[in-house]
Design a protein around this motif. Structure first.
Motif, mmCIF file in Angstrom:
data_model
loop_
_atom_site.group_PDB
_atom_site.id
_atom_site.type_symbol
_atom_site.label_atom_id
_atom_site.label_comp_id
_atom_site.label_asym_id
_atom_site.label_seq_id
_atom_site.Cartn_x
_atom_site.Cartn_y
_atom_site.Cartn_z
ATOM 1 N N LEU A 203 -24.866 -52.329 6.512
ATOM 2 C CA LEU A 203 -26.185 -51.941 5.967
ATOM 3 C C LEU A 203 -27.143 -51.188 7.090
ATOM 4 O O LEU A 203 -27.942 -50.450 7.094
ATOM 5 N N GLY A 218 -20.095 -48.701 0.991
ATOM 6 C CA GLY A 218 -19.800 -48.201 -0.246
ATOM 7 C C GLY A 218 -18.419 -48.854 -0.965
ATOM 8 O O GLY A 218 -18.464 -49.322 -2.147
ATOM 9 N N LEU A 221 -18.983 -52.520 -1.681
ATOM 10 C CA LEU A 221 -19.835 -52.800 -2.873
ATOM 11 C C LEU A 221 -19.009 -52.172 -4.187
ATOM 12 O O LEU A 221 -19.151 -53.075 -5.401
ATOM 13 N N ARG A 222 -18.179 -51.563 -3.854
ATOM 14 C CA ARG A 222 -17.085 -50.935 -5.057
ATOM 15 C C ARG A 222 -16.397 -52.327 -5.336
ATOM 16 O O ARG A 222 -16.051 -52.562 -6.509
ATOM 17 N N ASP A 226 -20.114 -53.335 -7.825
ATOM 18 C CA ASP A 226 -21.296 -52.645 -7.912
ATOM 19 C C ASP A 226 -20.916 -51.139 -7.482
ATOM 20 O O ASP A 226 -21.172 -50.572 -6.618
ATOM 21 N N GLU A 228 -22.217 -48.439 -8.857
ATOM 22 C CA GLU A 228 -23.459 -47.610 -8.928
ATOM 23 C C GLU A 228 -23.889 -47.464 -7.622
ATOM 24 O O GLU A 228 -24.156 -46.453 -6.883
ATOM 25 N N GLN A 229 -24.066 -48.663 -6.910
ATOM 26 C CA GLN A 229 -24.668 -48.646 -5.735
ATOM 27 C C GLN A 229 -23.684 -48.178 -4.594
ATOM 28 O O GLN A 229 -23.988 -47.427 -3.434
ATOM 29 N N THR A 232 -24.050 -44.628 -4.384
ATOM 30 C CA THR A 232 -25.270 -44.113 -3.688
ATOM 31 C C THR A 232 -25.101 -43.901 -2.239
ATOM 32 O O THR A 232 -25.390 -43.025 -1.522
ATOM 33 N N TRP A 233 -24.296 -44.958 -1.620
ATOM 34 C CA TRP A 233 -24.016 -44.950 -0.187
ATOM 35 C C TRP A 233 -23.059 -43.952 0.172
ATOM 36 O O TRP A 233 -23.245 -43.449 1.223
#
Length: 551
Positions: A203, A218, A221-222, A226, A228-229, A232-233
């Motif tokens: 981050l 990303g 997060l996957r 998550d 959706e986030q 985003t990345w």
């Protein structure tokens, strides 16, 4: 600003009164403001009075004006007088001109005087020509807080496998907002399972504009759920030119059935120079049965050296009967390290009866961990009577997820009293993976224990998967439980699939019901399917039925 103006006024008054230190201070102040014309006369005046700091700053001013030769002269004056910053600047001047011996000399002067920038510049020069002395100066600069030196020292440590020291230097550089160091630190932490701290550094780097860190974040997060986030990345990384992130977005949209959006992101990946984009476009087209386009994209990726694209292209060519066209692509992919391609070459050669060549490719794929290739090698070894070698390969196959490998391993171990329990475990694994013969075997074991429900469960699974033996045994079980009509249904399925005993059971059932033409028909089927003892009984029953029909 008022305070700075007052300081400048005091320096100007002292300088105009002939104070060399004030001339130097005022010239430096004006230089920092960008007032080159105002600074130059004061710095020149201070230099005339022997101020070495003024000589260095005058050189900086002249360098900014494009007067590099005169700047070098003043840097030399300051450097000879002992100015480490001037020695560093002079060393960089000579390096830019390609005069490496002179550059090394002056950078060494700066580095040995404890100047961090000089130490880094000297290390960079030495590293460029693969001089092992570079590490000493990277370390010296890093210890004085130079973040790029810390990053490069960390990479040297990592290349040697000194992960603990590498982490220490990556941390130092990352703490000073070195985004590539933060990325590498995140990767190191993720590799050892510390995903929470890895995400923190990813981050940090991503916010500083490191696209690869945004992509890696990303994926973390996957994996944590998550999506959706993660998207985003990935989007931020893809827009910054990261092909891997664009591919990830394409896969995400493909999973959601948004094929047009997926295709757009795969094209973005390809335009970013990521050959996986072309391969993924091929997969997407193949899934939509756009075979010509799939071949086009596979070829593009394969010509760029993508081994799995080469394998996929070969499979596509083989499916349309072009074995001659497929073989070179299988070979290219296998030589590049594709174990699937090596296995497919084994299948290709086996289909031609070229057993020795097939065996070589199967062994190559098996050595790389291909479960089905290990199974094929094990079968060949069993034919040769090498049970020890067969067992070793069957364990690889079964451990790699091959149901047939698990079943065959169970069958091999079943003959050993001490390994019976392990054999049962492999049979169960194969059965749970959908292996019909293993399911029949478990059903038979349950029937011997008197567990009718368990036996029926496994027989039914096998029968529904197309096992004629499973269907026959399920029929027997149902008949014993008084469900003869349902038993007949499963025997019919088994007999239609060529099971002679099922046909004989149906013949006997029809005869008992008085349906002699059906009995005669099922007898003919039993004679046709065998085995001999069944055919013999069916012939006797046929004779009896014929006698009854003609009586």
């Amino acid at each position: 600003m008022r305070e700075e103006a007052e300081i400048a006024a005091r320096h100007r008054k002292a300088a105009d009164a002939g104070d060399p230190a004030a001339m130097s201070a005022l010239g430096t102040l004006l230089l920092r403001r960008g007032d080159l014309d105002g600074a130059e006369p004061y710095l020149r005046a201070a230099v005339q009075h022997g101020d070495r700091a003024a000589a260095n700053n005058l050189a900086l001013l002249l360098h900014q004006l494009g007067q590099s030769e005169e700047a070098a002269g003043w840097w030399r004056v300051a450097a000879v007088a002992g100015s480490a910053p001037a020695a560093h600047a002079l060393g960089r001047h000579f390096r830019e001109r390609g005069e490496e011996p002179a550059a090394e000399y002056w950078l060494c002067q700066a580095a040995e005087a404890g100047h961090p920038l000089g130490a880094y510049a000297l290390a960079d020069l030495l590293h460029h020509r693969r001089d092992p002395g570079a590490e000493r100066w990277f370390r010296a600069a890093a210890e004085h807080g130079h973040r790029e030196a810390a990053y490069r020292l960390a990479r040297i440590c990592a290349a040697r496998g000194h992960d603990r020291e590498a982490e220490q230097w990556f941390r130092q550089a990352a703490a000073r907002r070195h985004r590539r160091a933060a990325l590498r630190l995140g990767a190191l932490l993720e590799e050892r399972g510390d995903t929470k701290e890895a995400a923190h550094w990813y981050l940090t780097a991503a916010r500083d504009g490191e696209a690869r860190a945004a992509c890696a974040l990303g994926f973390l997060l996957r994996d944590s759920g998550d999506v959706e986030q993660a998207a985003t990345w990935w989007r931020r990384a893809a827009q910054a030119g990261d092909g891997n992130a664009a591919n990830a977005l394409g896969a995400l949209h493909a999973e959601e059935g948004e094929t047009q959006t997926a295709e757009r992101w795969y094209r973005t990946a390809m335009e970013a120079g990521d050959v996986n984009g072309a391969y993924n476009l091929g997969l997407l087209c193949a899934a939509q049965e756009r075979v010509a386009q799939a071949e086009q994209w596979y070829r593009k990726a394969a010509y760029a050296g993508h081994r799995e694209a080469a394998n996929a292209l070969a499979v596509l060519l083989l499916q349309r009967g072009d074995a001659a066209g497929a073989e070179p692509w299988f070979s290219k992919a296998a030589e590049a390290g594709s174990i699937d391609a090596a296995f497919n070459l084994g299948i290709l050669h086996a289909g031609r009866g070229e057993e020795a060549a097939a065996r070589r490719w199967y062994e190559r794929a098996a050595a790389a961990g291909h479960a089905e290739a290990a199974l094929q090698v094990a079968i060949a070894l069993q034919r040769e009577g090498d049970s020890h070698g067969a067992e070793r390969h069957l364990r690889c196959a079964a451990g790699g997820g091959s149901p047939e490998g698990a079943y065959r391993l169970g069958a091999l171990l079943d003959g050993r009293e001490e390994a019976r329990e392990e054999a049962d475990a492999w049979f169960e694994r194969a059965a749970r993976q959908g292996h019909p013969r293993a399911q029949v075997r478990l059903g038979m074991g349950a029937a011997r224990r008197g567990d009718v429900v368990e036996a029926a469960h496994w027989y039914r699974l096998a029968a529904e998967a197309g096992s004629r033996q499973g269907a026959f045994n399920l029929g027997l079980l149902l008949a014993r439980e008084g469900s003869e009509p349902e038993a007949a249904v499963w025997w019919t399925r088994a007999a239609d699939a060529g099971h002679g005993r099922a046909a004989l059971r149906l013949a006997l059932l029809s005869a008992r019901r008085g349906d002699l033409p059906s009995a005669q028909s099922w007898c003919a089927r039993a004679i046709e399917c065998g085995p001999p003892e069944v055919a013999e009984r069916a012939e006797r029953l046929t004779a009896a039925v014929t006698h009854e029909l003609t009586a």
